[in-house]
Design an enzyme around this catalytic site. Structure first.
Site, mmCIF file in Angstrom:
data_model
loop_
_atom_site.group_PDB
_atom_site.id
_atom_site.type_symbol
_atom_site.label_atom_id
_atom_site.label_comp_id
_atom_site.label_asym_id
_atom_site.label_seq_id
_atom_site.Cartn_x
_atom_site.Cartn_y
_atom_site.Cartn_z
ATOM 1 N N SER A 36 29.631 50.387 46.958
ATOM 2 C CA SER A 36 31.074 50.471 47.851
ATOM 3 C C SER A 36 32.172 49.392 47.058
ATOM 4 C CB SER A 36 31.742 50.846 48.955
ATOM 5 O OG SER A 36 33.053 50.285 49.143
ATOM 6 N N TYR A 55 29.168 48.432 57.747
ATOM 7 C CA TYR A 55 29.245 49.350 56.466
ATOM 8 C C TYR A 55 29.128 47.907 54.850
ATOM 9 C CZ TYR A 55 30.812 52.225 52.725
ATOM 10 O OH TYR A 55 30.962 53.360 51.754
#
Length: 266
Positions: A135, A148
């Site tokens: 990501s 995250y």
């Protein structure tokens, strides 16, 4: 350069039951891959079995024994596409230790261990490819994503270092980092919307980037609009500046949306 031909290769695709996973499965099948798809939802995997001829294996990657079983059940694998991920946004103080462990197991440990379990055969045959779907959150930090980002920063470091370790073996390692993905991924799962003016990408664009990573043996493919790629690169170099800009650009409402949605899911 380790170039891998997708056609005729056996590909293990994790996280196949989601929107990005479906797009990846279709793109890989179109290139002639023999697919082994895994996820927690049997119904979604059955759909890929019927439409693409994929072999489904139901597995919960937060379970360490299940990760090892998956590597065994997948059989000889030429390409790993480690796409499985859990949304892990919101305030870290809202997470229990068990929830933190589950997030890290799926988002970081599972792709690391699958690489460890599958790579030896690839090295022995002198060909193969390992793809980590990361990501943009692995390049620069942003509010309400500490857990995250921890996994995605770790995944980036793992992929880049492993690529160096496997240099010359015929096995490539690539990292694909999407930005905000519409209709799929963390923001779609939480129900939050990206900040105003931030463009999104589609699951199909993520799949195109993944195919490019495999076929061209790319180190890192960032699937995001130019302004987000530039911003994340600058943020990685100048984190204090990035934090200041983000506080001005991303309203507190966005952070509240992400946090509230994640609380409901837990």
């Amino acid at each position: 350069m380790a170039l891998t031909n997708i056609s005729g290769s056996t590909v293990l695709l994790t996280g196949a039951s989601g929107g990005i996973g479906h797009a990846l499965a279709r793109a890989l099948a179109a290139r002639g891959a023999s697919l082994v798809v895994t996820g927690r939802r049997a119904d979604a995997l059955e759909e890929l079995e019927k439409s693409l001829g994929a072999r489904p294996v139901v597995a919960d990657l937060s379970d360490r024994e299940a990760v090892e079983r998956l590597a065994e059940q997948a059989g000889p694998v030429d390409i790993l596409v480690a796409n499985a991920a859990l949304p892990a946004s919101g305030d870290l103080l809202d997470y229990t230790p068990e929830q933190i462990d589950r997030s890290l197991e799926v988002n970081l440990r599972a792709p690391l261990m699958l690489s460890r379990l599958l790579a030896p055969r690839m090295v022995a045959q002198g060909r193969g490819h390992l793809v980590m779907i990361g990501s943009i959150s692995g390049r620069t930090a942003s509010p309400a994503t500490s857990l995250y980002s921890a996994a995605k920063f770790g995944l980036r470091g793992f992929a880049l270092a492993l690529r160096q370790d496997l240099h010359g073996t015929g096995v490539g390692v690539s990292l694909v980092q999407p930005g905000f993905v519409r209709h799929a991924g963390m923001f779609a799962d939480t129900g939050a919307t990206p900040p105003a003016g931030i463009r999104t990408v589609s699951p199909e664009q993520v799949a195109v980037g993944t195919i490019k990573a495999i076929e061209r043996d790319r180190t890192e493919v960032n699937v995001a609009p130019a302004e987000l790629r530039l911003g994340s690169a600058i943020g990685g170099l100048f984190p204090t500046l990035a934090a200041t800009v983000q506080r001005k650009a991303a309203p507190d409402l966005l952070v509240q949306q992400i946090t509230a949605a994640q609380r409901e899911k837990r």
